[in-house]
Every structure is written in structure tokens, then in C-alpha cells.
Write an enzyme that holds these catalytic residues in place. Sequence first.
Site, PDB file in Angstrom:
ATOM      1  N   ASP A   1      -6.495   1.703  -3.462  1.00  0.00           N
ATOM      2  CA  ASP A   1      -7.781   1.322  -2.883  1.00  0.00           C
ATOM      3  C   ASP A   1      -8.385   2.461  -2.070  1.00  0.00           C
ATOM      4  OD1 ASP A   1      -6.030   1.188  -0.737  1.00  0.00           O
ATOM      5  OD2 ASP A   1      -6.789  -0.718   0.032  1.00  0.00           O
TER       6      ASP A   1
ATOM      7  N   ASP B   1      -3.750   6.302  -3.118  1.00  0.00           N
ATOM      8  CA  ASP B   1      -2.600   5.770  -2.407  1.00  0.00           C
ATOM      9  C   ASP B   1      -1.901   4.725  -3.267  1.00  0.00           C
ATOM     10  OD1 ASP B   1      -4.425   3.700  -2.173  1.00  0.00           O
ATOM     11  OD2 ASP B   1      -4.031   3.313  -0.051  1.00  0.00           O
TER      12      ASP B   1
ATOM     13  N   SER C   1       0.836  -1.203   0.000  1.00  0.00           N
ATOM     14  CA  SER C   1       0.000   0.000   0.000  1.00  0.00           C
ATOM     15  C   SER C   1       0.872   1.255   0.000  1.00  0.00           C
ATOM     16  CB  SER C   1      -0.949  -0.041   1.200  1.00  0.00           C
ATOM     17  OG  SER C   1      -1.849   1.038   1.175  1.00  0.00           O
TER      18      SER C   1
ATOM     19  N   ASP D   1      -1.646   1.437  -3.575  1.00  0.00           N
ATOM     20  CA  ASP D   1      -2.358   0.332  -4.235  1.00  0.00           C
ATOM     21  C   ASP D   1      -3.729   0.770  -4.730  1.00  0.00           C
ATOM     22  OD1 ASP D   1      -3.302   0.567  -1.619  1.00  0.00           O
ATOM     23  OD2 ASP D   1      -3.704  -1.564  -1.394  1.00  0.00           O
TER      24      ASP D   1
END
Length: 480
Positions: A259, A255, A104, A257
Site C-alpha cells: 500500500d 512495502d 505490512s 502489503d
Amino acid sequence: MSRPPLTDFVKAYDVRGLVPEQLDVDAAWSLGAAFAEVVAVREAARAVVIGHDMRDSSPELSRAFARGVTSRGVDVIEIGLASTDGLYYASGSLDLPGAMFTASHNPAAYNGIKLCRAGARPVGQDTGLAEIRDLAQELLDGSAEIRAIEPEGTVRVQDVLADYGTFLRSLVDLSAIRPLKVVVDAGNGMGGHTVPAVLGTAAGLPELPLQIVPLFFELDGSFPNHEANPLDPKNLLDLQAAVVAEGADLGLAFDGDADRCFVVDERGGAVSPSAITGMIARREIGKERAAGRLASDVAIVHNAITSAQVPEIIAAEGARAVRTRVGHSFIKAQMAEHEAVFGGEHSAHYYFRDFWFADTGMLAAMHVLAALGEQDGPLSELMADYSAYVASGEINSTVSDAAAATEKVRAWAADHEVTEDTLDGLTLTHAGSGGDAMWWLNLRASNTEPLLRLNVEAADTETMERVRDDVLAIVRGEGR
């Protein structure tokens, strides 16, 4: 040098560790084999779907995990580069368990794995991750008695990016909105891969009335421009400046990743995730009402530290607000229990029933674009209706005794006519009386660090700052 135990980096909800000091190909293989045994084999899943982000270590680690899966006789479907919600789409649409290799927003030295069951159902400490970790550790140590499987599973590649974009577009139709100019900061993360496909034409989808101005779309796991963590205000500065310089209608920041999605208005002002939660909640309730469902039958989930305005908006629409603890496992569990259509967190995680109860920053961004594009006013004006109160944001304090500090705050509050609840840490609410405006605070201890996290919200800035400063003085040992 001895190998660190998996307990060092297999966390409550995912795997997150330094590469290769903690997470290396051997650990990835063992986790893949254990995941296949604990989840795929037991649930008779025909395959595991695997995706990865743009970090340098992700392809090699994901391939090692795949080898672990196939060693247990389970097939693998590799979707390649993906956002985390892209992996959730694959898991949901294919009805397969999945693994996403990403850390992430963590720095470049880290990588990790987010695991899910078929239908994007979460795998956490209490739902299989501890068992996966323990079996993987036994495999690493050579102490597990695990049967040989013949033949091994197969691996095939399947591109789901266009299908992912088509599915999201079926949930929020942007084809008829007014033209919008949108600056998007991907932070060199996976938004640089998904935004051109979903909001543009890179995956062969029809053109939308959007002019995308890209910032840092180059996939680069070293994050050369800024951290891919829009929750930290300093990481929004480039986007805020670009929105103003471009005369754009809004800005979006994803961000690492992709999500989570953060929103900036046309003036460069950051829009609170709580305001976005309230706005999407109203849209989802309206959608259910238009489909003939009674609003009173519609549930929306929010965590304990979203704005007090969120449940007020939900109640005003005649729907049910369900308050729960911070964290995706709690949100998803409550959404499933109450069949909620939507859930929102202060951290800009947004969850949708129609997306298998999973979180997707892209779908939240599309709701914002639709809400703005369906009317003529600027975003700042639109979101003013969802920003009635003033919030401190989350403030961390290092403490030696979190429980003692919390008790001192509880004692201070005895003079302030508050109600108290302990759903998630200590929440104190002053409804507003005796000339004092409404305020509430939440004080939560970190599970992993010697920190107390404070959130304060009030009807006005002066009250928020007074409560914030009084409580911080107590927590940090400067008050009574």
C-alpha cells in the site's frame, strides 16, 4: 499459560500481533464475529470481503475470521491473495465492509488485520475498533451473551485482481507514454503479485510500454532478502544498485502489503515522498481544472511534516492546502470533510478521492510513470522542481520525559524568531530573516514508545544540519 488480552495487540488503527502468542485462530474467529456484529449487521451489509497477504499464517487466520463472520449469519467473499489497496478496491467497488490480513512491513513473526466499512471507510479506535475488540474479548472469555444465528452465512471466492488493475488503469492512462525501463523491488511482499497484473499482462490486461525488471517478486513472508519496509534507507540499497546497473529510467519499491510505494531516480537517488506528493498534487489539480472545475475549489491534504514546498506548490496552482496530523485516520477524515482530491504523507502513503479516499501505492506509482513518460527528461530532472528544500528525515530519540524535553526545545527557540503551532506535536517555523535561512522543525512524542521524533527542513543543508544538531543535543541532554 493464560491468553494475552486483545488490548495488547488491537491497536488504535488495526490489529498487529505475534502469531500465535497473541493473534491465533481463536482470536481471529472472535474478531470476525465481533466485526460482523458491530459493522456488517448494523449497517445491513450483505457480506464481508476478506483478503490476505503472503505470510504463512495469513490463510489460516483469514479462514478463522471468515468462520466468525459467517457464524453471525453474514456471508463472506474471499478475494484470496491481495495487496491492502486491492482489498480497499474490493470494499469500494462491491460496497462491502472488508478485512485484510497483513502485518505490512512487520517481521515474519507478526500478522494483523486492517478493517474497513463499506466503501473502504476506515475502522479505528474511535470508529468501532474499540467496540469490536471488547466484544471479541467477551467472546473469547465466554462472557458474551450473543444470540445463535441460523442459517450461518456462506463463503464464496471472487478474484478481483484484473478488475483492480483495470480500474487503476482507468484513473491513470499509461498506454501512450514513451517506453520506460522500471526496476521494481517487491521485497517478497504483495507487490510481486500486483505489479505483474497491473503494470504487466499477468491478469490478461493489454501490454503497456513498460519493461519491468523484477527484484524479489517471489511471495515469501519470511522476507529472506530484506525487510519489506522501504522507509528504512538500507532496504532501498538493492533497488538503487539495480537501477544503475540496468540503466533503468527509475525504480519502485513497495512495502509488504504494497500500500506504500517509494521511488528511486535513474541515478539511484531516493526521491522524497514529499516531492512525490507535490508532483501528484499538481497533476490532480490539473485534472480537475481540465474537467472545468475552479482550482480554488480543489483541496489537497498533507500531514504536518511533509515538506513546506507541498503547500507552496498547491497554493501556486490556486488550490487549497489542508494541513492535518500524521496518520491515515486524520488524512481520510480531512479528505472527506473537504472533498479533497488527493492526500499525501511523508511516509509514502498516498490517498485518492477517486479510490474511495483510501491509500494506494500502485496508483501513486502510476502517476510517477505517467509524469515521467509524458516528457523526455530523466526523473531526477523532473523531480528537481519538487525538491527545493533539504530535510533531515525522521530521527528518533529515546527520552525519559518527552514533555520536559519538548519544553527545553521551545525555550531554545525563543531566541530564533519562530512561529509555533501544536497541531501535531510542536512545530516551530523560522521564515528566514536576519541572515538566517528558512527552517522549520517538528517534534512529536510517540504514542506507544518513550521516543521523540524530530523532523527538520531548511532552505539549505548547512542550516538544516545546524538546527538538527542543536535540537538533538537538547533532546538527548547534551545541550542547555
